[in-house]
Design a protein around this motif. Sequence first.
Motif, short mmCIF file in Angstrom:
data_model
loop_
_atom_site.label_atom_id
_atom_site.label_comp_id
_atom_site.label_asym_id
_atom_site.label_seq_id
_atom_site.Cartn_x
_atom_site.Cartn_y
_atom_site.Cartn_z
N LYS B 122 11.83 -55.63 6.65
CA LYS B 122 11.66 -54.75 7.81
C LYS B 122 13.02 -54.30 8.32
O LYS B 122 13.23 -53.17 8.73
CB LYS B 122 10.93 -55.53 8.91
CG LYS B 122 9.94 -54.76 9.70
CD LYS B 122 9.16 -55.76 10.52
CE LYS B 122 8.19 -55.07 11.44
NZ LYS B 122 7.40 -56.04 12.17
N LEU B 124 15.71 -54.04 6.59
CA LEU B 124 16.30 -53.12 5.64
C LEU B 124 15.51 -51.84 5.52
O LEU B 124 15.96 -50.91 4.86
CB LEU B 124 16.32 -53.76 4.24
CG LEU B 124 17.30 -54.89 4.00
CD1 LEU B 124 16.97 -55.60 2.72
CD2 LEU B 124 18.71 -54.31 3.89
N VAL B 125 14.37 -51.82 6.14
CA VAL B 125 13.44 -50.71 6.06
C VAL B 125 13.11 -50.38 4.61
O VAL B 125 13.19 -49.24 4.17
CB VAL B 125 13.96 -49.46 6.81
CG1 VAL B 125 12.81 -48.56 7.18
CG2 VAL B 125 14.68 -49.87 8.07
N VAL B 126 12.79 -51.41 3.86
CA VAL B 126 12.27 -51.20 2.51
C VAL B 126 10.89 -51.82 2.47
O VAL B 126 10.52 -52.61 3.34
CB VAL B 126 13.14 -51.85 1.41
CG1 VAL B 126 14.50 -51.26 1.38
CG2 VAL B 126 13.18 -53.33 1.58
N PRO B 332 21.17 -52.24 8.31
CA PRO B 332 21.76 -51.53 9.44
C PRO B 332 21.67 -52.41 10.69
O PRO B 332 20.77 -53.23 10.83
CB PRO B 332 20.86 -50.29 9.61
CG PRO B 332 20.01 -50.23 8.41
CD PRO B 332 20.00 -51.55 7.77
N ALA B 333 22.66 -52.22 11.58
CA ALA B 333 22.70 -53.06 12.76
C ALA B 333 21.41 -52.91 13.55
O ALA B 333 20.81 -51.82 13.59
CB ALA B 333 23.89 -52.68 13.62
N GLU B 335 17.79 -55.25 15.17
CA GLU B 335 17.08 -56.50 15.21
C GLU B 335 15.62 -56.26 14.88
O GLU B 335 15.12 -55.14 14.96
CB GLU B 335 17.20 -57.13 16.60
CG GLU B 335 16.72 -56.16 17.66
CD GLU B 335 17.06 -56.67 19.05
OE1 GLU B 335 18.23 -56.93 19.31
OE2 GLU B 335 16.13 -56.79 19.85
N PRO C 12 11.81 -45.51 3.56
CA PRO C 12 13.07 -45.88 4.23
C PRO C 12 13.74 -44.66 4.87
O PRO C 12 13.70 -43.56 4.33
CB PRO C 12 13.94 -46.44 3.11
CG PRO C 12 13.05 -46.63 1.95
CD PRO C 12 11.78 -45.91 2.17
N VAL C 53 25.30 -46.38 10.68
CA VAL C 53 23.92 -45.91 10.90
C VAL C 53 23.22 -46.90 11.80
O VAL C 53 23.16 -48.08 11.52
CB VAL C 53 23.17 -45.79 9.57
CG1 VAL C 53 21.73 -45.43 9.84
CG2 VAL C 53 23.84 -44.77 8.69
N LEU C 55 19.58 -47.57 13.59
CA LEU C 55 18.20 -47.10 13.58
C LEU C 55 17.59 -47.16 14.97
O LEU C 55 16.38 -47.10 15.12
CB LEU C 55 17.39 -47.96 12.61
CG LEU C 55 17.90 -47.89 11.17
CD1 LEU C 55 17.14 -48.83 10.29
CD2 LEU C 55 17.73 -46.47 10.64
N GLN C 56 18.43 -47.31 15.98
CA GLN C 56 17.89 -47.47 17.33
C GLN C 56 17.90 -46.12 18.04
O GLN C 56 18.90 -45.44 18.08
CB GLN C 56 18.74 -48.47 18.12
CG GLN C 56 18.75 -49.82 17.41
CD GLN C 56 19.50 -50.87 18.18
OE1 GLN C 56 20.40 -50.53 18.95
NE2 GLN C 56 19.14 -52.12 17.99
N ASP C 81 13.60 -49.64 17.94
CA ASP C 81 14.33 -50.01 16.73
C ASP C 81 13.32 -50.36 15.67
O ASP C 81 12.58 -51.32 15.81
CB ASP C 81 15.24 -51.21 17.02
CG ASP C 81 16.09 -51.59 15.82
OD1 ASP C 81 16.95 -52.47 15.99
OD2 ASP C 81 15.90 -51.02 14.73
N ARG C 82 13.29 -49.58 14.60
CA ARG C 82 12.37 -49.87 13.50
C ARG C 82 10.95 -50.11 14.01
O ARG C 82 10.30 -51.09 13.68
CB ARG C 82 12.85 -51.09 12.71
CG ARG C 82 13.99 -50.76 11.77
CD ARG C 82 14.73 -52.00 11.30
NE ARG C 82 15.94 -52.19 12.12
CZ ARG C 82 17.16 -52.34 11.64
NH1 ARG C 82 17.36 -52.31 10.36
NH2 ARG C 82 18.18 -52.51 12.44
N GLN C 84 9.90 -50.97 16.95
CA GLN C 84 9.64 -51.97 17.95
C GLN C 84 10.24 -51.52 19.27
O GLN C 84 11.33 -50.96 19.30
CB GLN C 84 10.29 -53.30 17.57
CG GLN C 84 9.90 -53.78 16.19
CD GLN C 84 10.95 -54.70 15.62
OE1 GLN C 84 10.95 -55.88 15.91
NE2 GLN C 84 11.87 -54.17 14.86
#
Lengths: 449, 403, 221
Positions: B122, B124-126, B332-333, B335, C12, C53, C55-56, C81-82, C84
């Motif tokens: 999650k 790594l978003v893969v 990527p940075a 959480e 992705p 990069v 993702l937030q 973020d992703r 969430q």
Amino acid sequence: MQPAVQATMEFLKLYWVPLLCGVIIVALLPLIAGYIVLVERKLMADMQVRLGPMRVGPHGLLQPIADALKLLIKEDIIPENSDALVFWLAPVLSVGAALLALAGLAIGPAFQVAQDINIGILFVVGISAMGIFGIVLGGWASNSHYSLMGALRSSAQLVSYETAAGMALVAGLLFAGTLNIKAIVDAQQSAGVWFGLLSPVALFTYLVASIAETNRAPFDLPEAESELVAGYMTEFSGFRWALYFLAEYTNMVVVASVATTLFLGGWLRPFASVHWLDFLDYFPTLLMVLIGVYCLIRVPKQPSRVHQLFMLAVAALCFVVALVLLAPVILPIAHPFKAGILGSFWFLLKVGLYLYLFMWLRFTLPRYRFDQLMRLGWHFLIPLSIINVLLVGIALIAGSYFQLQGWALLLATTPAAVIGLVAAIVLLSVEQKTHSAAAPSAAADFYGG
Amino acid sequence: MGEGESGHRKRAIGEYRTAGEVEGETPLSTEVTTEHITQLGADELVINMGPQHPSTHGVLRVKLKLDGERVIGSECVIGYLHRGVEKIGENRTYQQFAPYVDRMDYVAAVSNGLGYCEAIEKLLVVEAPPRARVIRTILTELQRIASHLLWLGTHALDIGALTPLFYCFREREEILKIFEKYCGARLTTHAFRIGGLQYEAYDTLEKDVERFCKDFTSRIVEYEDLLTQNRIWLGRTKGVGILSAADAIAYGVTGPVLRASGVKWDIRKAMPYAAYDQYKFEIPTGTAGDTYDRYMVRMEEMRQSRLICLQAIENIPTGPILAKVGKVLKPPAGEVYHAIEAPKGELGYYVVSDGTVQPYRVRIRPPSFVNLEAFDRMVRGHLVADVVAIIGTLDIVLGEIDR
Amino acid sequence: MADEPKEPQPPPVPPGDKPASTALPSAPAAKAPDAKAPAAPARPAPPPPKPPVSLQTPLNNELVARLRGKFDAAIVEAIEDRKQAIVTVARERLGEIALYLRDEEKFDMLSDLTAVDWPRREKRFDVVLNLYSFAKNERLRVKAHAADGEKVPSMTGVWPTANWLEREVFDMFGIIFEGHPNLTRILLPEEWQGYPLRKDYDILHQDTAWVKENLGIESGQ
């Protein structure tokens, strides 16, 4: 001096058989109890899909000896502030009471240490009740709060179930009319039917009560680790613990013997009074021959030479025993020994079956919690056994009124047994209802439901 | 690393609460002297089920305050198995940390691995390829059965039934053989990799799983024969350790314990992961929230897991087993918090990445840790003999609690 | 609303195979030196570093709007973020916000309560609450920044789960929770000195005094 020696010789001449039996029992019983433990472990393993002890000796047969040796050479630890004398005495009392109770029992018409006591059954039951002293004193002498609690619980359990056992025995004694052990078995022979068949409720009650008497599962909470300790036995290590253990297994043999004597016909073969079934006298021999043949068949399948030789030895032993069992039936000169030798076989077979039932229940059932245990004893078993005594009494009166003898007595006792069964079911359901009503409210008090 | 044991430190006798103050949420005072325990005649007694005890399923210390036979308060002391896993996580790369995760709930290592790998995926978003997800599902459900089998055997043993333990281990042995054939290890498997799987399913995996599932129904019947309708079992488990649904939610309890209290919630249905959205299965729930209901819920869960396995092996998609994630993982940075339905409850991974090869923070939310908090609530008012049953019914693993 | 996805995850975000994080600054790395650093200068001229990069993205859904409406400035930041939802709030008002979230927004379960240490920041600690709502089937993360020594209101009155979770945070980070009934160490021995999960507590460090006194050995290594 002379009269004293002469008196001793007279005494020995009269009582050499019981003395010999006594010595044999005391000398052999630790070994026998050890092998009963081995049998239990092997049975447990079999029911649990595994093999049990296999390492020490062929198929683990030397395991009890190894265990006994190990316990003997262990360090003897005595708690610091305990009363040393009582600490020493407690296991001795337990074992002494158990062994003494064995003295009153007979495995055959002649094999009895305390010959022909008028109060046979009462003697046995009374002496084995003395074993409770050993438990309480052991817990007290351990100088530990937990041990004392465990000992008190255990003794409370034993005393409660003693009552139920006693009432069950009374039901059986109503048929026998005597406390003398030989006379009880003779009564069963002349009645032609075992008292256990005449009053199955009494047999069942005695079975359950005897499991509780000997601290066996499902009534073994005082010994289990959910007691936080091993109960009264915790502080006893090495041979002292072995003595308690020996006392427990000896007690098992005692209660099995009492049940066999009173309910299962003692040393009588099944249908002892039915003479056209006399061919059943060959059954012991047949059984031993079959076991011997089975051992012989398994000889080639053994993994090593030692195992093969051992199996051969076992087979040979079986055949020898078969011959010994055959001799009194066939040889006229051995006829007087028939009742003794064959009777011992039947007696031991029945005791073995009773012990097998003990062990089977231990492996199958979970453990009762202490309050449930006490509730079962007081609210179910004692009322049931008292009701059963009444019912048996009424059945006997009806029997003597209609002059029913032997097998015909079953006509009177079977309805009594059926009513007893109904009473048992009613008692159980009443206890269930009151118990389930009690538990949630008690818990609800503490956290508001 | 917890407090030392009896006798080494003397502290002052603390204040004891009387039975009337039981309702408060405050735990026992920790100032207890051991000398007090052996004095007879005290109305209240504090006893200690020490870290070494056959029935606490690991190194758990439980202090019980008794009023006669009844427990009026308790306190669990944990930390005897603390190994600093979260600190270690900050000093290893993402792949290096994966084996550590198995050692937390060592009874159900495959689930731990699944949760961790999915959390990093999650991050790594893969996404793992479909074949990997299905095989992961099969192995995780087998692990759920294995974990519940171990629970059943040990729980029954604590209550006194000696035999179910061996039957359960016989089945567990079959599952562990499958794991061994798959990845070489029985207990701490490290079966999954970040991005999918490393090992292809071995050629007889489907057959083995099918054979196991076919035999398993009759085995569950064996266990049920021994226990479910048994008077003594019912007497020991019905009404013991009741946890209401509201209490369960308030205490954050998850897993079979929550479901037995009546809350129908399972992360596999609520927020599906791996391949769970493809399969049909039920979520067993109980009504009373007592030990018996938790037993029934877990038995039913075993059956449902078996159904999932059977559905999964019918149609394992072909294709790659590992997504292209590269050898050096630098998410990527940011959480992520990812939770899965482990056999014991909601196992959550909160991973914070700062863009380097090592995680910045790895937090593991152990289900047993949170479930054990409810122990105090469940045990009050019961007898000492029930304490062991309640610890068993929570299904705790100290490796997970202490990390 | 930011839900946990019920469908399989979207492809992705960064195009291509590898995650685009090749040249992030190593500023927050207060850990063991990166083994790749000495190797980098040996390679031929590396491409110009790409901007990191992240993702937030800022989050502006109804929940955030309601929170902002009720608590205004106490809601410091709301990001996604992703997939969430993460809401950062002011530490002092964490108690009332938690009550509001539990009662009005129906986040009745506290899944996790933990902390993260960012020593370079002025308020070094992030106290993180992971909440879950059964009714809405969604998760929410609530964060509060706290400096070393500042007290954070305890969540035990709102969700009793927080009892042991806060004790663990106290044990590992040294954050004091105000209003906690029994804030003592839970995993480490009570007399342990130091808070292991802080970044300035080296991984090989231990309370040697405690080890010597209680275990009788020089070191736990």
